[in-house]
Design a protein around this motif. Structure first.
Motif, PDB file in Angstrom:
ATOM      1  N   UNK A  59      12.353  -0.091  -8.332  1.00  0.00           N
ATOM      2  CA  UNK A  59      13.131  -1.335  -8.433  1.00  0.00           C
ATOM      3  C   UNK A  59      13.025  -1.912  -9.839  1.00  0.00           C
ATOM      4  N   UNK A  60      11.822  -1.892 -10.391  1.00  0.00           N
ATOM      5  CA  UNK A  60      11.608  -2.399 -11.751  1.00  0.00           C
ATOM      6  C   UNK A  60      12.271  -1.479 -12.772  1.00  0.00           C
ATOM      7  N   UNK A  61      12.109  -0.183 -12.591  1.00  0.00           N
ATOM      8  CA  UNK A  61      12.668   0.775 -13.547  1.00  0.00           C
ATOM      9  C   UNK A  61      14.179   0.661 -13.643  1.00  0.00           C
ATOM     10  N   UNK A  62      14.842   0.477 -12.516  1.00  0.00           N
ATOM     11  CA  UNK A  62      16.305   0.336 -12.519  1.00  0.00           C
ATOM     12  C   UNK A  62      16.753  -0.824 -13.390  1.00  0.00           C
ATOM     13  N   UNK A  63      15.995  -1.894 -13.383  1.00  0.00           N
ATOM     14  CA  UNK A  63      16.394  -3.108 -14.093  1.00  0.00           C
ATOM     15  C   UNK A  63      15.915  -3.145 -15.541  1.00  0.00           C
ATOM     16  N   UNK A  64      14.891  -2.360 -15.853  1.00  0.00           N
ATOM     17  CA  UNK A  64      14.345  -2.369 -17.217  1.00  0.00           C
ATOM     18  C   UNK A  64      14.162  -0.938 -17.730  1.00  0.00           C
ATOM     19  N   UNK A  65      15.256  -0.206 -17.870  1.00  0.00           N
ATOM     20  CA  UNK A  65      15.151   1.190 -18.316  1.00  0.00           C
ATOM     21  C   UNK A  65      14.524   1.342 -19.699  1.00  0.00           C
ATOM     22  N   UNK A  66      14.762   0.370 -20.580  1.00  0.00           N
ATOM     23  CA  UNK A  66      14.169   0.465 -21.923  1.00  0.00           C
ATOM     24  C   UNK A  66      12.653   0.360 -21.850  1.00  0.00           C
ATOM     25  N   UNK A  80       4.673   7.123  -9.969  1.00  0.00           N
ATOM     26  CA  UNK A  80       5.449   6.370  -8.983  1.00  0.00           C
ATOM     27  C   UNK A  80       4.590   5.395  -8.192  1.00  0.00           C
ATOM     28  N   UNK A  81       5.170   4.234  -7.947  1.00  0.00           N
ATOM     29  CA  UNK A  81       4.572   3.222  -7.074  1.00  0.00           C
ATOM     30  C   UNK A  81       5.500   2.960  -5.886  1.00  0.00           C
ATOM     31  N   UNK A  82       6.396   3.943  -5.622  1.00  0.00           N
ATOM     32  CA  UNK A  82       7.404   3.743  -4.592  1.00  0.00           C
ATOM     33  C   UNK A  82       8.572   2.947  -5.133  1.00  0.00           C
ATOM     34  N   UNK A  83       9.546   2.669  -4.281  1.00  0.00           N
ATOM     35  CA  UNK A  83      10.749   1.984  -4.763  1.00  0.00           C
ATOM     36  C   UNK A  83      10.598   0.464  -4.799  1.00  0.00           C
ATOM     37  N   UNK A  87       4.856  -1.292   2.141  1.00  0.00           N
ATOM     38  CA  UNK A  87       3.634  -0.588   2.494  1.00  0.00           C
ATOM     39  C   UNK A  87       3.957   0.664   3.307  1.00  0.00           C
ATOM     40  N   UNK A  88       3.176   1.712   3.074  1.00  0.00           N
ATOM     41  CA  UNK A  88       3.455   2.990   3.726  1.00  0.00           C
ATOM     42  C   UNK A  88       3.348   2.861   5.235  1.00  0.00           C
ATOM     43  N   UNK A  89       2.362   2.126   5.742  1.00  0.00           N
ATOM     44  CA  UNK A  89       2.196   2.027   7.191  1.00  0.00           C
ATOM     45  C   UNK A  89       3.262   1.145   7.847  1.00  0.00           C
ATOM     46  N   UNK A  90       4.163   0.564   7.050  1.00  0.00           N
ATOM     47  CA  UNK A  90       5.299  -0.167   7.592  1.00  0.00           C
ATOM     48  C   UNK A  90       6.559   0.693   7.643  1.00  0.00           C
ATOM     49  N   UNK A  91       6.437   1.960   7.223  1.00  0.00           N
ATOM     50  CA  UNK A  91       7.570   2.878   7.205  1.00  0.00           C
ATOM     51  C   UNK A  91       7.355   4.003   8.202  1.00  0.00           C
ATOM     52  N   UNK A  92       8.460   4.644   8.593  1.00  0.00           N
ATOM     53  CA  UNK A  92       8.364   5.891   9.333  1.00  0.00           C
ATOM     54  C   UNK A  92       8.155   7.024   8.337  1.00  0.00           C
ATOM     55  N   UNK A  93       7.828   8.198   8.830  1.00  0.00           N
ATOM     56  CA  UNK A  93       7.648   9.345   7.945  1.00  0.00           C
ATOM     57  C   UNK A  93       8.937   9.650   7.185  1.00  0.00           C
ATOM     58  N   UNK A  94      10.078   9.582   7.862  1.00  0.00           N
ATOM     59  CA  UNK A  94      11.350   9.859   7.190  1.00  0.00           C
ATOM     60  C   UNK A  94      11.656   8.810   6.127  1.00  0.00           C
ATOM     61  N   UNK A  95      11.365   7.554   6.434  1.00  0.00           N
ATOM     62  CA  UNK A  95      11.605   6.486   5.458  1.00  0.00           C
ATOM     63  C   UNK A  95      10.703   6.661   4.235  1.00  0.00           C
ATOM     64  N   UNK A  96       9.472   7.055   4.481  1.00  0.00           N
ATOM     65  CA  UNK A  96       8.544   7.285   3.376  1.00  0.00           C
ATOM     66  C   UNK A  96       9.035   8.414   2.479  1.00  0.00           C
ATOM     67  N   UNK A  97       9.472   9.512   3.075  1.00  0.00           N
ATOM     68  CA  UNK A  97       9.987  10.639   2.292  1.00  0.00           C
ATOM     69  C   UNK A  97      11.182  10.212   1.453  1.00  0.00           C
ATOM     70  N   UNK A  98      12.052   9.412   2.036  1.00  0.00           N
ATOM     71  CA  UNK A  98      13.229   8.940   1.294  1.00  0.00           C
ATOM     72  C   UNK A  98      12.839   7.998   0.162  1.00  0.00           C
ATOM     73  N   UNK A  99      11.867   7.141   0.433  1.00  0.00           N
ATOM     74  CA  UNK A  99      11.384   6.207  -0.592  1.00  0.00           C
ATOM     75  C   UNK A  99      10.794   6.963  -1.775  1.00  0.00           C
ATOM     76  N   UNK A 100       9.983   7.978  -1.496  1.00  0.00           N
ATOM     77  CA  UNK A 100       9.399   8.798  -2.554  1.00  0.00           C
ATOM     78  C   UNK A 100      10.474   9.434  -3.420  1.00  0.00           C
ATOM     79  N   UNK A 101      11.460  10.054  -2.769  1.00  0.00           N
ATOM     80  CA  UNK A 101      12.517  10.747  -3.503  1.00  0.00           C
ATOM     81  C   UNK A 101      13.326   9.778  -4.362  1.00  0.00           C
ATOM     82  N   UNK A 102      13.652   8.632  -3.800  1.00  0.00           N
ATOM     83  CA  UNK A 102      14.463   7.658  -4.525  1.00  0.00           C
ATOM     84  C   UNK A 102      13.749   7.162  -5.776  1.00  0.00           C
ATOM     85  N   UNK A 118       1.310   9.441  -7.677  1.00  0.00           N
ATOM     86  CA  UNK A 118       1.834   8.401  -6.789  1.00  0.00           C
ATOM     87  C   UNK A 118       0.708   7.471  -6.373  1.00  0.00           C
ATOM     88  N   UNK A 119       1.021   6.181  -6.327  1.00  0.00           N
ATOM     89  CA  UNK A 119       0.104   5.203  -5.735  1.00  0.00           C
ATOM     90  C   UNK A 119       0.882   4.369  -4.725  1.00  0.00           C
TER      91      UNK A 119
END
Length: 286
Positions: A59-66, A80-83, A87-102, A118-119
Motif C-alpha cells: 500500500x505504501x509502495x504504490x503511493x511512494x514509488x520514488x 515484503x510486509x504484506x499489502x 494480520x495473517x490469522x485474520x485471513x484465509x489461506x487463499x487470501x494470504x497467498x493472494x496478499x503475498x503475491x500482490x 517477508x514479515x
C-alpha cells in the motif's frame, strides 16, 4: 558479530494498536508521514554507514514509488510486509497467498530487485496459521521474520524456537524470529519497536549482547513513525493503545543512533546463509 537491522515501513494510522479505531477506508484521507519519516531513517543509516532491511507494505509502495527506489539505491534490502497490514490469522489461506503475491509484485516492479524476505504484520504467524509457512515456501520466499516467541496480548507463539528454524520439510525457507532474551525462566520480548521505546536503552543493549553471547545475531525492528513525535494523535483510541503508540517517541531517534554506534549491523539477507545452515526443523505439538 553483525546483527540484522530491519524497518517495518508503514504509516502511523496503519498500526495494529489503531486497527479498531481507524477504518481502512479512511486511510487515503489521512495525513501520510511515512515518506518523510523513511527519508529521516535513510539519512540516519547513511550517516552511520549501516545497511538494513525494509519490510514494506505494498500500500505504501504504490503511493511512494520514488521512496522504494531510494531504499534500493541506498543499498538496503527491500522485503515484503504484506499489502495493507492485515494480520495473517485474520485471513484465509487463499487470501494470504493472494496478499503475498500482490505485495511482492508491487515491490519488485517498483524496486527492480527480487523480494526474498517477508514479515507478517504484527508478527501474526502463529499456531493458528499452520498453512502460512507452506505458502511462503511455495511462493519461493527465502526467509520469514514473522514469529514472536513470546506471550503477548496481540500476538505471540511462545512455544516456538527463539532462534532461526525450518518450518517446512524439504524447503530452504527459514523462520528467523525477532530477538528475545531469557531471564528468570521467562522469554522476554527485546526485538525493538515499542519495547525499545518504553524501556531504558540499557535493556536493549543487554538483550543484544545476550543473544550474541549465545552465538546468534540479533534481529531488531522499528517503524518510521516511531521517530516522529509530531504525528497526529488519535484521541478516541483506547488508553492502552495510546500509551503503547505514543510513549517514548521523542527519545527513539536518540536510542537508535546509540544502537547504530554500539553494534555492527547489516541487511537480514546478508546473514541468511548462516541462518539457513544452522536452522533445524521444528513443528508445533499437535
Amino acid at each position: 558479530m553483525r546483527n540484522g537491522l530491519s524497518v517495518d515501513v508503514e504509516d502511523w494510522f496503519q498500526v495494529g494498536a489503531f486497527e479498531r479505531t481507524i477504518d481502512r477506508a479512511d486511510w487515503p484521507t489521512l495525513e501520510c508521514r511515512v515518506e518523510a519519516n523513511c527519508d529521516a531513517v535513510l539519512q540516519m543509516f547513511a550517516e552511520a554507514g549501516v545497511h538494513g532491511t525494509f519490510f514494506t507494505l505494498g500500500w505504501v509502495a504504490e503511493r511512494y514509488p520514488a521512496l522504494i527506489r531510494r531504499i534500493v539505491a541506498a543499498g538496503h534490502e527491500l522485503a515484503s510486509h504484506g499489502y495493507d497490514h492485515k494480520r495473517v490469522f485474520q485471513m484465509s489461506a487463499d487470501d494470504f497467498a493472494a496478499d503475498l503475491k500482490k505485495a511482492r509484485a508491487i515491490l519488485e516492479d517498483l524496486g527492480g530487485v527480487a523480494v526474498r524476505g517477508y514479515r507478517a504484520p504484527s508478527f501474526s504467524i502463529d499456531a493458528r496459521t499452520p498453512w502460512a509457512h507452506p505458502i511462503l515456501a511455495e511462493q519461493g520466499y527465502a526467509y520469514s521474520s514473522s514469529v514472536a516467541p513470546v506471550v503477548h496480548d496481540h500476538y505471540g507463539w511462545p512455544q516456538s524456537p527463539r532462534h532461526a528454524w525450518r518450518p517446512v520439510a524439504d524447503s530452504d525457507l527459514v523462520e528467523w524470529p525477532v530477538t528475545t532474551a531469557r531471564a528468570f525462566g521467562r522469554t522476554l520480548a527485546a526485538g525493538g519497536g515499542g519495547f525499545m521505546r518504553l524501556l531504558p536503552y540499557g535493556f536493549t543493549r543487554w538483550a543484544i549482547r545476550r543473544m550474541n553471547a549465545e552465538g546468534h545475531p540479533a534481529i531488531l525492528y522499528f517503524h518510521p513513525w516511531e521517530i516522529d513525535p509530531g504525528q497526529p494523535r488519535v484521541t478516541d483510541a483506547p488508553l492502552k493503545s495510546k500509551i503503547r503508540h505514543y510513549s517514548g517517541l521523542s527519545a527513539m531517534a536518540g536510542k537508535l543512533k546509540q544502537l547504530l554506534a554500539d553494534f555492527e549491523w547489516t541487511r537480514a539477507d546478508a546473514l541468511l546463509p548462516a541462518q539457513q545452515e544452522r536452522a533445524r526443523p521444528w513443528r508445533a505439538a499437535a
